[in-house]
Design an enzyme around this catalytic site. Structure first.
Site, short mmCIF file in Angstrom:
data_model
loop_
_atom_site.label_atom_id
_atom_site.label_comp_id
_atom_site.label_asym_id
_atom_site.label_seq_id
_atom_site.Cartn_x
_atom_site.Cartn_y
_atom_site.Cartn_z
N ILE A 102 16.05 -10.01 37.21
CA ILE A 102 16.18 -11.25 37.48
C ILE A 102 16.19 -11.53 39.00
O ILE A 102 17.29 -10.65 39.43
CB ILE A 102 16.98 -12.12 36.57
CG1 ILE A 102 16.52 -13.67 36.92
CG2 ILE A 102 18.47 -12.00 36.47
CD1 ILE A 102 17.11 -14.75 35.88
N CYS A 103 15.99 -12.22 39.78
CA CYS A 103 16.11 -12.56 40.94
C CYS A 103 16.05 -11.18 42.03
O CYS A 103 15.04 -10.58 41.83
CB CYS A 103 17.71 -13.07 41.05
SG CYS A 103 18.17 -13.77 42.53
N GLY A 104 17.21 -10.97 42.73
CA GLY A 104 17.08 -9.85 43.75
C GLY A 104 16.76 -8.58 42.98
O GLY A 104 16.43 -7.66 43.43
N THR A 106 14.47 -7.92 40.95
CA THR A 106 13.15 -7.61 40.76
C THR A 106 12.91 -6.86 42.32
O THR A 106 11.79 -6.04 42.10
CB THR A 106 12.45 -9.08 40.61
OG1 THR A 106 12.68 -9.73 41.93
CG2 THR A 106 12.67 -9.76 39.63
#
Length: 199
Positions: A102-104, A106
């Site tokens: 999730i978020c960074g 990725t």
């Protein structure tokens, strides 16, 4: 029978809010969540919580796990300090064990090439494009995405509930109407979902 252990990566500046729904309900449904640090030394999250890893990354074996969860962290945007976790994600995927980012995180998967040929999402498409990865055509404007091979879950930073929903579907923690009801309850505050979940 696959292991009932889920591994949660922990590193400095981890975004506390992004994995809480997933880990709390996994534990309530029979999974053990073990934290994985780069070393066994304590790490401080973005919210200032101090976490003592259960396992050092070098000792992590995909065969002991049902899933590796990679939360976002500011460090993903500040160099390659978390690259070992993205490399671990590759090892998991190559072993047929899923990874959820999730978020960074990725961005870590994109840099590692794990999103080049899989449907995925993130905060915004140009965030991943900056990595130079080759998967832009597979980017989906969605709250969370599970790849067709069931090996990679991705979500943006504002979607911890959708992220958890994809994890629950993948591990069959909730299915069908109950999965939908869980999502409606925690994402939409829909009180009618209680009846379905308690049936």
């Amino acid at each position: 029978m696959p292991p009932k252990t889920v591994h949660l990566a922990v590193y400095p500046t981890l975004a506390d809010w992004e994995t809480g729904f997933a880990t709390a309900f996994l534990v309530q449904h029979g999974y053990e969540v073990k934290t994985v640090g780069l070393t066994a030394d304590p790490v401080a999250t973005m919210g200032g919580l101090r976490v003592l890893p259960d396992v050092a990354l070098g000792d992590l074996d995909a065969s002991d796990s049902s899933l590796l969860i990679l939360p976002g962290a500011q460090l993903f945007d500040e160099g390659d300090g978390l690259a070992p976790f993205a490399a671990a994600a590759r090892r998991f995927v190559e072993a047929g064990v899923p990874v959820a980012a999730i978020c960074g995180a990725t961005l870590g998967l994109a840099t590692e090439g794990l999103l080049d040929d899989r449907a995925h999402t993130s905060a915004v498409s140009f965030y991943l494009a900056a990595s130079g990865y080759k998967g832009g055509e597979h980017y989906a404007e969605a709250d969370a995405v599970t790849s067709a091979d069931g090996l990679v879950v991705t979500a943006g930073p504002t979607e911890p509930v959708a992220f958890a929903r994809e994890i629950f579907a993948l591990l069959r923690v909730f299915e069908g109407d109950k999965l939908d009801a869980w999502y409606r309850l925690f994402h939409d505050s829909d009180p009618s979902a209680y009846e379905v979940l308690s049936a």
